[in-house]
Structures are given as C-alpha cells and as structure tokens.
Design an enzyme around this catalytic site. Sequence first.
Site, short mmCIF file in Angstrom:
data_model
loop_
_atom_site.label_atom_id
_atom_site.label_comp_id
_atom_site.label_asym_id
_atom_site.label_seq_id
_atom_site.Cartn_x
_atom_site.Cartn_y
_atom_site.Cartn_z
N CYS A 73 -5.39 -5.76 -3.58
CA CYS A 73 -6.14 -7.02 -3.68
C CYS A 73 -6.56 -7.36 -5.11
O CYS A 73 -7.25 -8.36 -5.34
CB CYS A 73 -7.37 -6.98 -2.78
SG CYS A 73 -8.48 -5.59 -3.14
N CYS A 87 -9.92 -4.74 1.74
CA CYS A 87 -9.33 -6.07 1.94
C CYS A 87 -8.61 -6.19 3.27
O CYS A 87 -8.06 -7.23 3.59
CB CYS A 87 -8.37 -6.39 0.79
SG CYS A 87 -7.05 -5.17 0.57
N LEU A 141 17.92 -26.31 -13.29
CA LEU A 141 18.43 -26.05 -11.93
C LEU A 141 17.40 -26.37 -10.86
O LEU A 141 17.74 -26.69 -9.73
CB LEU A 141 18.85 -24.58 -11.80
CG LEU A 141 20.01 -24.12 -12.69
CD1 LEU A 141 20.20 -22.61 -12.57
CD2 LEU A 141 21.29 -24.85 -12.32
N GLY A 165 7.82 -21.42 -12.11
CA GLY A 165 8.08 -22.42 -13.13
C GLY A 165 9.51 -22.94 -13.09
O GLY A 165 10.22 -22.78 -12.09
N THR A 210 18.63 -13.84 -15.28
CA THR A 210 19.38 -13.29 -14.16
C THR A 210 20.80 -13.83 -14.13
O THR A 210 21.16 -14.75 -14.87
CB THR A 210 18.71 -13.64 -12.80
OG1 THR A 210 18.88 -15.04 -12.55
CG2 THR A 210 17.24 -13.29 -12.78
N ASP A 261 9.64 -11.65 0.85
CA ASP A 261 9.77 -13.11 0.96
C ASP A 261 11.23 -13.48 1.24
O ASP A 261 11.77 -14.41 0.62
CB ASP A 261 9.28 -13.77 -0.33
CG ASP A 261 8.97 -15.26 -0.15
OD1 ASP A 261 9.06 -15.73 1.00
OD2 ASP A 261 8.67 -15.93 -1.15
#
Length: 638
Positions: free
Chosen positions: A134, A144, A388, A394, A454, A501
Amino acid sequence: MPDSILEEIFIKRSQQKKKTSPLNFKERLFVLTHDKISYYDYDAEKGKRKSLKGYVDTEKIKCVEIVLPEDSAPPDRLYPFQIIYDEGPLYVFAKSDQIRKHWINELKNVVQSNKDLMQKYHPCFWEDGIWKCCQQEMKQAMGCRVLETKNGGFFKRGSKNRDSRKPLPPTPEEEKPPRPLPPQPPMLTPGFSVGMTVVAEYEYVPMTPHDLELRKDEEYTLLEINDPNWFKASDKYGNEGYIPSNYIAQALNGLEKYDWYCKNINRSQAENLLKTENKDGGFLVRDSGRFTGKYTVSVFTKAGGETVGSCRHYNICVTAEGQFYLAEKHNFSSIPELINYHQHNAAGLVSRLKYIVSNRAQSAPCTAGLGYGSWEIDPHQLTFIRELGNGQFGVVKYGKWQGRHDVAIKMVKEGSMSEDDFIEEAKFMMKLCHKNLVQLYGVCTKQRPIYIVTEYLANGCLLNYLRDVLQHPSSILLLEMCKDVSEGMSYLEDNQYIHRDLAARNCLVDSNGTIKVTDFGLSRYVLDDEYTSSVGSKFPVRWSPPEVLLYCKFSSKSDIWAFGVLMWEVYTLGRMPYDRWNNTEIVEKITAGHRLYRPQLANDKVYSIMNSCWHERPDERPTFNDLVMTIKDLLFNM
C-alpha cells in the site's frame, strides 16, 4: 523447559528496523510453546540447537498470516508467513506450503484468546521503509487488507468463521499447495552447452562492443552460458563476443538449413503464406502445434480445378524403428529424405510437393535488450516518427533506434508512475524474452520524462485489431490467437511473474498476425488511486476475479481469470465484457456467481475453456501450462 508444540528449521528475514539497514536471511531453529515462539542458532552438521537468538511472547502476537512472495523469489523463499507483534512483523520462510499451513494453524490455536487481535493486515513485505502493498511509510500503519475471518483471523474451534452473505474466495490456508518449482530459474535456455557448435539462423549486427557478428548459416562455438538470452561464442576466425541465444540453433538439428522449414509458424500463418503464393503444390514444413519435436507438412492445392485453392496439413509420423513417413509404406531415415521423395511423388498426398514456400525473408526475432548488458538507452539515439496513442503512463510513439531499428517509446508523464521502483525492476523485465511477449529493450532514465523503449508491432492493439481489422475470421485463427497469449502467459507463470492487467487492450499484433502480451507487471507502479484501488473507476473490474475485487489478492490464478475474459473478447471480436453493468453491479454479480455468456463464435469446447478460468476458488482454475495443452489439443482436432 516447557513442552514444545512444534519445532522446525526456517529461514528468518532480518527485522530491518531502520530503512538503511541491509536485509539478510539466516536459517534458524524455531520452537513453538504455549508461552513463546523462540528461534535459535543451529548446527546443521551435528543436528544440535545452539544459542537463543530471539523470541516473541505468544500473548503479544496480534496476527499470523501468509505473505505474498517477492516477484522472482528464489525457491527457498516461496512460502513466507508473518507473525505480527508490538515490534512489527517477524518474517519466516517455510520449506513448503504444507509446513506453512501447519504452523499458521497451530499458532492461531495458541493465540486465539489474545486481546487486540488485528482486523487488517499487510499482505506484502515491509522493506526499505515502506509497505510494498500500500506504499505507506509508517511501520505501525494499519493493514490494507481485511482478514477473511472474524476476530482478526482467529476463531475458536466449533465456531463459524464466516457470516458474510457474499461468497468469498478461499483463505490462503485453504488453497491447495502449488506445484513444486524447478530447482533453477526456468528462464535458462535448455539444449545448449559450453563447447557446442551452433548455426546462425539470422544475421546479427553487433549493437555494443561486447557483441559478436552473426552471419546466417555459419557455425559458431559456445564459450559461456551465464545469461539465458546472451551466450558468449567464437566464430571460425577466432573472434569472440556475445550473441543472442534466440538467433541460433544446434548444428545437429539439420532442418534449419532447408528453405522449406518455417520455424515458429502456426497453422493460420502457414495457410496465409501458402495462399499468398497461390501455387498449386506449394508447401512448407512447420513445427507441430501440438507436440514439441514433431513436424507438419502444409500443402496448397487447386485440385479439381479450384480457382481459390485450399490447404491440407499432414503430420510427419515416426515408426517404432525411428523411420519418418507421410504415407504408409514410404518410410525414410530422415525428414529431408522424406521431403525429397514427395517432391517427385505424391504417394497419397493431394499433390506432390512442387514449390517451396518460405518465410525466411521475415525479420529476425527480438533480442533481450539492444545488445549484451545494455539496458540504459541514450535518448539522442532515438528518432520520434509518429504518435501511436495515449496510455496509462503517457504518450506512446513509434520511432527508430540508431536510425534503423523500429521501436515503440512510452514517454512516462511525471507523477503517473513510481519511477525508482520501476527502473530497478526493468533490469529483470528485460530478461523476460519470449515470442509471445512484447520485448522490453531498455529505458532512458537520465532525463525527465523517462522513456520505456520496447519492441514495435505494426498491427497495434489486439482490441482494435479484433474490432476494425478482422473480417469473418476462422475458428482456427481465433483459437490460435488465444494460444499465442496463453503461451506468453505460461512463460510468465514459469518465471513466477504476475501480469495483473491482462486484457485484449494490453496485447499487440505483429505484421504476421502473432499476438504478444505487453505491459506485464506495470500496474504495480501506477500512482493513480482510482487505478490501484479495486473500487476505483479505472481499475480493470471487468477482468478481475472475486479475490481481487474483494481483497486485492493478485496471483497467477487471477491472471487465469483475466485470460478467460480475454478469450471472450477474442470470440466476440472485441465487445466490452458486462457492457450493460457499471463497476458496482459487476462486483455484486461476479461475487454472486454470475459469469459471461457463450459468444456466438465460440463452440461448447471453447466456452468450457473460458469457464474453467472462472471458478470462484483460485485453486480450481487451471494453470497456463494446462491451458496451452488444452488449446493445442483442440487445435489439433479441428
């Protein structure tokens, strides 16, 4: 001395009472009695207890819980647990999950009547003056995560340990032990050894002074194998340097030198290649999609006067005596001999093998970094060409490194990321190298904003590719997309790396249609409260399992759940999961047992794979390795 309840040798982590104090890990003999848990120095050779190093009065214990292991933890530190008392957490590492469970249960029985038992705890380590879960900087800060049982996680025998109406995921103590991990990091490249002669499959131009040039089809001798991605080698002239390990093959394999052998190509890609060539009798040999070390011959035919043509696929079989054949009664001692025979004789095939179709002109695979030992990139060597998109951190731009290598550059806006933590992690992330992962080349950290550099993939985001590019895709193509993702995730799973994710928006598509997973692990460094909290509007609720929605408990099994949702995205060609519900409704529905419906393009077998990812209990979900094998079997039988 009071009778001991349990005795066990554990690894103990130092308390790190000051932010600057170094961490150390030492073996100690732990002894649990009703009054104390004590730890001693131990003579392993004589099997004797030595001096007392410390103890905790059991009446002072406020909580006993597991701790989530560190990313890329060594094998002897995979099963940590914590004993919380006034001075903070005592971190102990068990040798197995069973031993850890046993000690936690006994400790809870001993201290169940203690006063001031905690209602919340920290699931991650206190390290370098901060809670890793946390980001709180006070050691005594309240936990938490809410404990999953009443009374601070402790309960009396015979009492009910849960009264919530919502179905909860299992507590960590209830979960089945994970499969034992290999004794060495899975990242190591199998099949190569020092002194071995290898053949270059691709040209390689040195990018750093440490590198050695590779010339296609020439032989090299391996000198050192200390890094899984970069081997030290010498050429026939005696020049030495480092070469990318995914650019070479064993000289004894033999197939790499034939133009008809197309490595790392799947069934859909083979068909596209053959149909583009559009020649009757066009053929190639590829790796079997089901078994390692097995091969398939793919042939294009216009038999019967077809104007469009079609593809046939023949598995190369092996007799009990080790002979190769496509058609019975025509056996050969090697695959090149078999191909040579069928170039002149159909012998049971739809056509003789008339024209070689090859993908040899395609670009070489990515290297783990832009040269051996290079991870800090000079921003002056980057050229920005076009934007892109805009991501979590960002702007992302397409550009060139040294004016000749395609790259994608994330320009990290200040305040969006925990930069120092990420920079430290980037050195490890660069070593993750797989054909279905977007390769991290390096970072630019000497200026602000920092850049993340990348691999660049021409076809962009998988979600947009599904929505805007695919037109009437075949069931095989959709399943092969899922296979690509599962193989990349299996590699992460093998390396004890959690994505957190996974979704179609976080996968990219290369020029050949291969899917690659990107942004793995980056969500840990997001500083946006709405994103890092499971109640925030930006949190990926639609891809999250119950244990993440309720307790923020991430694991490879939460990635499995997300993969099931990603499969659903693929088979609906990019629809939004649970598109009629808001985040609050989704949490209520998911915890009540609701699951996504079967997409129209998915048959029952495909939908059963999705459903296997959505078991409420994490331990009942498959592993990514299981999913890879299941998908390969299904593809083989289509």
